[in-house]
Each structure stands twice: as C-alpha cells, then as structure tokens.
Design a protein around this motif. Structure first.
Motif: not given
Length: 471
Positions: A332-344
């Motif tokens: 999981q991620t904190d508020g600085a990024l989201d898992v969906f962008s990280l996946s991309d």
C-alpha cells in the motif's frame, strides 16, 4: 508451408501478451525457472491433448494419473488415508464444487456459507451459480486475517441455514493464512463443513520454513481443501485438486443422469468432456520435479519474498498491507502517490504488478505473486520500484473529478441499458474516439474511477467491457 504461416501468425499474436517466463509477471502465471520441467510439461500436454476425461474406463491412463496425484498430495495436506480427491480445471472449479457439494449434502431453505471478506471471488461466483447466500465476515483490519469469534457468531446468527464455512491459506489479496484451527473447530462443533482454500498456498506451505500454523487436514474440523497444481507445482494450466476427508463427504459432488436416451452421463466435476492433456502434463511435471525439487523451489521463492518484503518495508511512501505468510505480498502507499499510477510505472519498466481496489476499510494495494523465477530479479525489481515511486510521486495521485464520483455513486447498474453502458465506458476512458472499445496504455485513471465506484457499478462496468471486448 501453410502450417508455418499459421505458426508465424500465432507468434505475432503472442507478442502482445504478458511474458509467462522470466519472473517479471507477478500475477496470473507461475515460472519455476526450470526449462526441463517446462519441456516435460509441454510434451505430456501434446501427448494426451486428444484424450477425454469424460469416461475413465475409456482412458484408464487418466484415472491412474489422477490417483497418483491425489496420493502424492494427501500427506502434503495432512490428509488421512481415508481422504479422496478429484482433479479439476482450476481453483475456481474446485471452490465451485466444494460449495455445490456442501449445499447438496445439506438441503435447507435459504442455504448460507460463512466466509471472511478476504475469501476469493470464486466463492461469490459459487453463491451466484448455486443459490447459496454468502455471508462475508470482516477480517481483522491490521492482520487481515479472519476473526474466529466473528466467524463463529455468523455461524450462530444463521443457524439452521449454514451449509459451509470457508477460510484461506493464504488469502489472495493479502497473502495471510486465516486461523484455520479455531474456525474449523467452531464449524465442527456445529456440525458444519469447513473448506480450506489453499489453491495458491497448498504447494508452498508444506515445505515452508519455519512451518506455518496448522492450515490443512491436521485441523480436525477441516472437511475439504483445494490446491492448484498450475500455480506452485508449476504445471501447465489448468489443473487443481479438490480433496475431501472421506468418500462420504465427496459423494454429493458427483452427478449422474440416466433420464435421457443417450449414454448415462456420469461426472465428477462440472465439466463432462475435458482434455487429458493438462492432467498428464501435471502428472509429468510433478514426477519430474519431485518432493525434494519442490522443497528447493519453495526455499528459493520464500527467500525472494522475504527480500522483497524487507526492501518494500524500508522504502518511503510504501508499506506492506500485512506481514506475508507465504509467497504473496500486498503493498500500500501513502498519500503522495497511488497504487494505480505505481502499477503503470512498473509496467513501463517491464514489471507487471496487479492493482487491487479498496474494499470497505481495506485500502487499495498492489498484489505481487512471487515465484522461483523472480528470485534472480529482486534487485532489478527494487530498482524499478524506486524509479516508479519517484515518477508516481512527481505526478501526484490520480484525482477523480467530483462530478464523475457523484455520477458513479448515483447510478443504479440494475437499470442501465446497453447505450448507457457505452456511455459509462466512455466516461471510464475505455471507449475510443470512434466509439470502438479501447484499452489505454496507462490504466491509472480508469482504475482510480473504478476504485471509487460502488462494487455493483464496478462489476457492471467490467461486464460491459468484457461484453464489448468479446463481440
């Protein structure tokens, strides 16, 4: 030659797929890294592709291989000598059969199954197919494990209607093992069946060091258990095993009808005709790798999982959603990024990681299935992860426009027609400029919208997407 041309076309089509080997696809596929095991599996698959598992007296070789696989699996799952098993097409079919068997063994009005909220979606599919109401019990928000007291309370709240209790070893979403022993005991005290979904862990946990808490037939209340061979036994898809503690418990699984003028239909699974190829391939690969080989593969896999877990835990903006009990990780991620962008971003760097939507109080996560072939790439993965986190933080989390969020919350998927679905696909970014279905290269905006959509609407959108994709 014509055949060469066809194979060239297949090769061209295959170029658009995710890689199935090399350890960089951390969902859907499993790679032992053993080229000789892959070759054995392919050859066995071809040898038996035209055989038919419909009638074991016509192809006794298939029955013999099925008995061998069950005999090998029985001690690994802590099963008694009385245990019996059936080869199915995959984990979903094994779970479907476990639910159908439990329902038919205990005919009651309004049948219910009690599962944790983290139980695999196949239980929801079984509920839909077989008219068994699914009662999902919240898990511990920290450990992500089922809570025995809450599961027992749900059994009591639906007394007289419960036909099955189920737990995971481990759960797909978070990679943790439910407390099987106390939940199975609670089910047994109430005269209920208890199924362990070990589809993804059943070929890892027998060799795990240190040994996990009891998760299998060693728990007296466990009546059935599923384990997939096309996962960590590294066999070609699709082969799973469904084990029952006794033949009596399994008997309602079988179907027969003589009430028509053709042959008497007799089936052990939901399928009638089924190729013997996957079964033969599984038998060959399991025999080839052997128990000692699997022990080595599990050691490699779990060491890689621990290295990844440690690396993720020490990085800014990331955290493990739960401490892993097997070979699965949820990030999981904190508020600085989201898992969906990280996946991309990871996809841009050659790594497929699977985004998982938020559910109730559980945050969105990235799912990682670690296999033996991933071990050599752990350092490369962590380097790509650092780069991906930096890029995702720089871009910031995907924001869903308030009007889209409000529109999604207000829609009733049960009343939407075909034209409305097309409009929703366009809103979700899944329709091209000419109205044709399209899958964007970057899925973060689509996934972020799906994440805020109510579950029923999310389901309806994805059904519409699948419908258009297959037209």
């Amino acid at each position: 030659m014509v055949a060469d041309g066809l194979l060239d076309r297949l090769t061209a089509l295959r170029r658009g797929d995710l890689p199935t080997h090399g350890g960089r696809t951390l969902a859907y596929v499993y790679d032992s890294g053993l080229a000789d095991a892959d070759e054995v599996g392919r050859r066995a698959l071809a040898m038996f592709a035209s055989t038919n598992g419909l009638d074991p007296t016509a192809f006794p070789s298939l029955a013999a291989m099925e008995r061998d696989l069950v005999a090998l699996t029985r001690p690994l799952a802590g099963a008694p000598d009385s245990a019996v098993g059936t080869v199915t097409s995959g984990g979903t079919e094994s779970i479907l059969l476990a639910v159908q068997t439990a329902r038919d063994a205990r005919p009651v009005a309004d049948p219910v199954m009690v599962v944790p909220t983290t139980a695999h979606g196949a239980f929801h599919k079984a509920a839909h197919y077989f008219g068994v109401r699914l009662v999902a019990v919240d898990v511990d928000p920290v450990t992500k494990r089922a809570v025995p007291e809450a599961m027992a309370a749900a059994m009591d709240a639906h007394a007289g209607h419960v036909v099955l209790v189920a737990v995971s070893a481990p759960s797909y979403a978070h990679g943790v093992i439910d407390p099987v022993e106390p939940i199975a005991a609670a089910a047994a005290e109430r005269g209920l069946r208890c199924h362990v979904d070990a589809c993804i862990g059943g070929w890892v946990l027998p060799w795990a060091e240190p040994a996990p808490p009891a998760w299998d037939f060693r728990c007296p209340g466990v009546t059935s258990l599923s384990v997939d061979l096309h996962k960590y036994a590294y066999t070609p898809k699709g082969v799973s095993l469904l084990l029952h503690r006794t033949a009596d418990l399994r008997r309602p699984q079988f179907f027969a009808t003589a009430d028509w003028p053709g042959y008497t239909m007799l089936n052990a699974t939901t399928q009638s005709t089924k190729s013997g190829g996957p079964l033969a391939a599984a038998w060959a690969v399991v025999q080839h790798i052997g128990v000692d080989g699997y022990r080595d593969l599990v050691a490699i896999t779990l060491a890689a999982t621990r290295r990844l877990a440690a690396g993720i835990a020490e990085r800014d903006h990331l955290a493990l959603a739960a401490e892993p009990d097997s070979s699965l990780l949820a990030v999981q991620t904190d508020g600085a990024l989201d898992v969906f962008s990280l996946s991309d971003e990871m996809g841009e760097r050659g790594w497929f990681v699977q985004p998982q939507m938020a559910f109730r109080d559980l945050p969105a996560t990235l799912h990682l299935t670690v296999c033996a072939a991933t071990a050599d790439g752990v350092d490369d993965f962590l380097t790509a992860l650092d780069e991906s986190v930096a890029a995702a933080v720089a871009a910031g989390p995907v924001e869903v426009a308030p009007e889209l969020r409000d529109a999604a919350a207000a829609l009733d998927p049960a009343t939407l027609d075909d034209a409305a679905f097309d409009g929703l696909l366009a809103i979700a970014g899944l329709a091209g400029h000419d109205g044709a279905l399209t899958v964007p290269k970057r899925m973060a905006p689509v996934n972020a919208l799906l994440d805020v959509a109510p579950p029923r609407l999310r389901e309806a959108l994805l059904i519409a997407f699948l419908d258009r994709l297959t037209r």
